[in-house]
Design a protein around this motif. Structure first.
Motif, short mmCIF file in Angstrom:
data_model
loop_
_atom_site.label_atom_id
_atom_site.label_comp_id
_atom_site.label_asym_id
_atom_site.label_seq_id
_atom_site.Cartn_x
_atom_site.Cartn_y
_atom_site.Cartn_z
N ALA A 1 4.95 35.78 42.91
CA ALA A 1 5.00 36.18 41.50
C ALA A 1 5.67 37.53 41.34
O ALA A 1 6.41 37.75 40.38
CB ALA A 1 3.58 36.22 40.93
N ILE B 1 -0.16 29.21 42.46
CA ILE B 1 -0.99 29.55 41.31
C ILE B 1 -0.07 29.95 40.18
O ILE B 1 0.88 30.71 40.40
CB ILE B 1 -1.95 30.69 41.68
CG1 ILE B 1 -2.78 30.29 42.88
CG2 ILE B 1 -2.86 31.02 40.53
CD1 ILE B 1 -3.61 31.38 43.44
N PRO B 2 -0.29 29.45 38.97
CA PRO B 2 0.59 29.83 37.86
C PRO B 2 0.49 31.31 37.55
O PRO B 2 -0.57 31.91 37.65
CB PRO B 2 0.07 28.98 36.70
CG PRO B 2 -1.31 28.63 37.07
CD PRO B 2 -1.32 28.50 38.54
N SER B 3 1.63 31.88 37.19
CA SER B 3 1.67 33.30 36.91
C SER B 3 2.97 33.61 36.18
O SER B 3 3.90 32.81 36.17
CB SER B 3 1.60 34.10 38.20
OG SER B 3 2.09 35.40 37.98
N ASP B 4 3.02 34.78 35.57
CA ASP B 4 4.28 35.28 35.05
C ASP B 4 5.11 35.80 36.21
O ASP B 4 4.63 35.91 37.34
CB ASP B 4 4.04 36.40 34.05
CG ASP B 4 3.42 35.86 32.79
OD1 ASP B 4 3.53 34.65 32.57
OD2 ASP B 4 2.81 36.65 32.05
#
Lengths: 139, 100, 94
Positions: A53, A62-65
């Motif tokens: 990320a 893992i989703p992230s900006d």
């Protein structure tokens, strides 16, 4: 000799009231808000995903900006902080303090010439008044 | 599994303690330490919500805050040394040259 | 058999430690004691990070805060500390 800590319990009524009032407001908001069950990260690996990320790479589980631009901006800010700290704290080779002569960090008040750090300043007041122009010549 | 509200309460408590420290103390060192406490409260908040929503943005942001806090302390200590050099004290209420 | 909520107990204990040492930081008289208590507070915050599955952040907290920021603050405390006059230990005033 070690000393046991003593508490500084003076009269800070207004400040204490401000802090306690802010805590009461925050606690009221937090306890009345409804959050779901925490989702957690499951079995995903957290630390590699932070790296993906931070450098805007694909592959994180893992989703992230993405934070590449923020990383570079903070890089510049840290560099500025390093330069500022060095500029505030450094001395010249002859032991004179930079801040007093060139930056006027004392606000322009008459300088205390009896301080131990700059004893040779009063022999050459022009060098001190001209700022950093004469520092090379003073060496 | 601890609910996120308790982490929020903890972080609010630390933040208010840091605020109290800034409001009551006059020593620059206590200022710096109180600011550290408040930044840590913000970090706990970010990490708690990162865990709550299963999203890593909070953790990465918290890393950035940590780095900036370290730089802030370095600059703050530089300013504090200049203050001590010019006023002979680290009391912030004595540096009144720029006041009317 | 009732499952003992170990995580809640650990959170309560370490939250108590964090809040108590933070209160110590702002309430204690001597700045050196305050910096030591700040170290306790920062380490217990790192434990909260571990419980929130942010292990890398906990390691960074210990490295950067306790190893960097706290050492800087200790350095500053040693540089500018003024021992109070009623300290009758007879050492040199820093």
């Amino acid at each position: 000799m070690p000393t046991r800590p003593h508490l500084n319990l003076g009269s800070h009524l207004l400040s204490g009231l401000v802090a306690v009032a802010l805590f009461a407001v925050l606690a009221t908001v937090f306890l009345t808000a409804s959050f779901g069950a925490p989702q957690g990260f499951g079995g995903a690996q957290v630390t590699p995903s932070i790296g993906y990320a931070m450098f805007d790479l694909s592959g994180g589980e893992i989703p992230s900006d993405s934070f590449l631009a923020a990383f570079e901006i903070i890089d510049l800010v840290l560099l500025a902080a390093l330069a500022a700290a060095v500029m505030l704290a450094r001395r010249e080779a002859d032991g004179k303090l930079i801040g007093i002569e060139s930056i006027r960090t004392d606000g322009g008040r008459p300088r205390d010439t009896t301080s131990a750090s700059d004893t040779d300043v009063e022999t050459e007041p022009n060098a001190a008044a001209d700022g950093d122009g004469d520092r090379e010549g003073a060496n | 599994m601890v609910a996120v509200q308790f982490y929020l309460l903890l972080s609010a408590a630390i933040f208010c303690i840091g605020l109290f420290g800034i409001l009551t103390r006059r020593n620059v060192l206590f200022f710096l330490m109180s600011v550290e406490l408040m930044l840590n409260a913000a970090n706990i908040n970010l990490v708690a919500f990162s865990f709550q929503y299963g999203n890593l943005t909070g953790q990465v942001f918290s890393l950035f805050i940590t780095a900036l806090a370290a730089a802030e302390v370095a600059v703050g200590i530089g300013i504090m040394l200049v203050l001590y050099r010019n006023f002979g004290d680290v009391d912030v209420t004595k540096a009144t040259t720029l006041r009317w | 058999m009732v499952a003992i909520p170990y995580e809640a107990i650990a959170f309560g204990l370490f939250a108590l430690l964090t809040v108590a040492s933070s209160l110590g930081v702002v309430l204690v008289e001597d700045v050196w004691h305050a910096s030591l208590l700040l170290g306790v507070a920062l380490l217990s915050v790192a434990i909260h990070y571990v419980m929130l599955r942010a292990e890398f952040l906990a390691a960074m907290q210990v490295l950067v805060y306790v190893g960097g920021v706290l050492v800087l603050i200790t350095f500053a405390v040693m540089l500018v500390r003024q021992v109070p006059d009623d300290d009758s230990s007879g050492r040199e005033v820093a």
